[in-house]
Design an enzyme around this catalytic site. Structure first.
Site, PDB file in Angstrom:
ATOM      1  N   LYS A  13       0.819  -1.227   0.000  1.00  0.00           N
ATOM      2  CA  LYS A  13       0.000   0.000   0.000  1.00  0.00           C
ATOM      3  C   LYS A  13       0.846   1.266   0.000  1.00  0.00           C
ATOM      4  CE  LYS A  13      -2.258  -0.053   3.926  1.00  0.00           C
ATOM      5  NZ  LYS A  13      -1.776  -1.236   4.600  1.00  0.00           N
ATOM      6  N   ARG A  88      -9.218   2.121   9.588  1.00  0.00           N
ATOM      7  CA  ARG A  88      -8.887   0.732   9.874  1.00  0.00           C
ATOM      8  C   ARG A  88      -9.982   0.064  10.688  1.00  0.00           C
ATOM      9  NH1 ARG A  88      -2.955   1.435   9.415  1.00  0.00           N
ATOM     10  NH2 ARG A  88      -1.869  -0.533   9.635  1.00  0.00           N
ATOM     11  N   ARG A 122      11.123  -7.045   5.249  1.00  0.00           N
ATOM     12  CA  ARG A 122      11.051  -5.618   4.907  1.00  0.00           C
ATOM     13  C   ARG A 122      12.076  -4.785   5.683  1.00  0.00           C
ATOM     14  NH1 ARG A 122       5.380  -2.467   5.040  1.00  0.00           N
ATOM     15  NH2 ARG A 122       5.404  -2.828   7.271  1.00  0.00           N
ATOM     16  N   ARG A 153      11.462  -2.200  11.076  1.00  0.00           N
ATOM     17  CA  ARG A 153      10.496  -1.583  11.986  1.00  0.00           C
ATOM     18  C   ARG A 153      10.282  -2.501  13.187  1.00  0.00           C
ATOM     19  NH1 ARG A 153       5.372   0.291   8.410  1.00  0.00           N
ATOM     20  NH2 ARG A 153       4.324  -0.607  10.218  1.00  0.00           N
ATOM     21  N   ARG A 164      -0.620  -8.301  13.912  1.00  0.00           N
ATOM     22  CA  ARG A 164      -1.122  -7.270  12.991  1.00  0.00           C
ATOM     23  C   ARG A 164      -2.027  -7.885  11.927  1.00  0.00           C
ATOM     24  NH1 ARG A 164       4.072  -4.865  10.796  1.00  0.00           N
ATOM     25  NH2 ARG A 164       2.758  -3.418   9.643  1.00  0.00           N
TER      26      ARG A 164
HETATM   27  P1  AMP Z   1       1.179   1.085   9.269  1.00  0.00           P
HETATM   28  O1  AMP Z   1       2.432   1.826   9.042  1.00  0.00           O
HETATM   29  O2  AMP Z   1       0.014   1.608   8.457  1.00  0.00           O
HETATM   30  O3  AMP Z   1       1.335  -0.420   9.120  1.00  0.00           O
HETATM   31  O4  AMP Z   1       0.756   1.329  10.803  1.00  0.00           O
HETATM   32  C1  AMP Z   1       1.586   0.912  11.864  1.00  0.00           C
HETATM   33  C2  AMP Z   1       0.802   0.861  13.167  1.00  0.00           C
HETATM   34  O5  AMP Z   1       0.270   2.163  13.457  1.00  0.00           O
HETATM   35  C3  AMP Z   1      -0.420  -0.050  13.164  1.00  0.00           C
HETATM   36  O6  AMP Z   1      -0.079  -1.402  13.433  1.00  0.00           O
HETATM   37  C4  AMP Z   1      -1.243   0.579  14.279  1.00  0.00           C
HETATM   38  O7  AMP Z   1      -0.744   0.239  15.556  1.00  0.00           O
HETATM   39  C5  AMP Z   1      -1.000   2.074  14.078  1.00  0.00           C
HETATM   40  N1  AMP Z   1      -2.009   2.674  13.164  1.00  0.00           N
HETATM   41  C6  AMP Z   1      -1.788   3.220  11.931  1.00  0.00           C
HETATM   42  N2  AMP Z   1      -2.940   3.665  11.390  1.00  0.00           N
HETATM   43  C7  AMP Z   1      -3.917   3.373  12.291  1.00  0.00           C
HETATM   44  C8  AMP Z   1      -5.331   3.542  12.310  1.00  0.00           C
HETATM   45  N3  AMP Z   1      -5.985   4.082  11.270  1.00  0.00           N
HETATM   46  N4  AMP Z   1      -6.014   3.123  13.415  1.00  0.00           N
HETATM   47  C9  AMP Z   1      -5.367   2.587  14.460  1.00  0.00           C
HETATM   48  N5  AMP Z   1      -4.056   2.368  14.506  1.00  0.00           N
HETATM   49  C10 AMP Z   1      -3.317   2.762  13.433  1.00  0.00           C
END
Ligand code: AMP
Length: 207
Positions: A13, A88, A122, A153, A164
């Protein structure tokens, strides 16, 4: 052009979102990046979010909804935006309807067994955020785009990844039906080269 990118963690994404934003000159709003920046800056939101992120859980809806509301109210977002990683949950999606309902929701679809490999391998650039996979770059430590340092990360460690993916299936996958019901959903096969995925996205965006 108000876009939402849906898809499980590791679907690509973020990479696709960057390419689409460049093509259409709209801001790329990644809530994951915003939260990581908040953590790096030691803000109150960042400290609150870190506990959830380290466990692979979602940060509470009210934190995200406020953060996105403020960002979308900025002048830069008047002509459109791409939301990557938000909404989400169905509650976040409903809040977004009241802020700026998306025109198109792109679902980048990839099977779970592929995601595990993509996420464990990654590496991301600390500076520019670009993602790489160890299968391609080996143990390189420097970003080929900007010279920044490549890191894994914290939430890309195997135990957190499982969590996740589980969170995605329970809390985020229901959004596929939610947006299908609104007629906004466009599904793209994410199990192809990044170039092919990008072409498929341009087709569903009609450009
Ligand atoms: P990402 O980089 O999009 O994979 O996000 C990393 C982490 O940030 C996720 O596993 C969540 O803990 C938090 N996070 C990001 N976006 C959201 C969202 N829209 N709602 C809740 N937690 C979020």
């Amino acid at each position: 052009m108000k876009l939402v990118f849906l898809g499980p963690p590791g679907a690509g994404k973020g990479t696709q979102a960057s390419m689409v934003c460049q093509r259409f000159a709209i801001p790329h709003i990644s809530t994951g990046d915003m939260l990581r920046a908040a953590i790096a800056n030691g803000t109150e939101t960042g400290m609150k979010a870190k506990v959830f992120m380290d466990r692979g859980q979602l940060v509470p809806d009210e934190v995200l909804i406020e953060m996105v509301r403020e960002r979308l109210n900025e002048k830069e977002c008047e002509k459109g935006f791409l939301l990557d990683g938000f909404p989400r949950t169905v509650d976040q999606a409903e809040a977004l309807e009241g802020i700026a309902a998306p025109d198109v929701v792109v679902d980048v679809d990839v099977a779970d067994e592929k995601l595990l490999d993509r996420l464990t391998g990654r590496r991301v650039c600390e500076k520019c955020g670009e993602s790489f996979h160890v299968a391609k770059i080996g143990d390189a430590k420097v970003c080929s785009h900007c010279g920044g340092t490549l890191i894994q990360r914290d939430d890309d460690k195997p135990a957190t990844i499982r969590n996740r993916l589980d969170v995605y299936h329970r809390q985020t996958a229901p959004l596929i039906d939610y947006y299908r019901g609104k007629g906004a959903l466009r599904t793209v096969d994410g199990d192809q080269t990044p170039e092919k995925v990008f072409e498929a996205i341009l087709v569903v965006l009609g450009g």
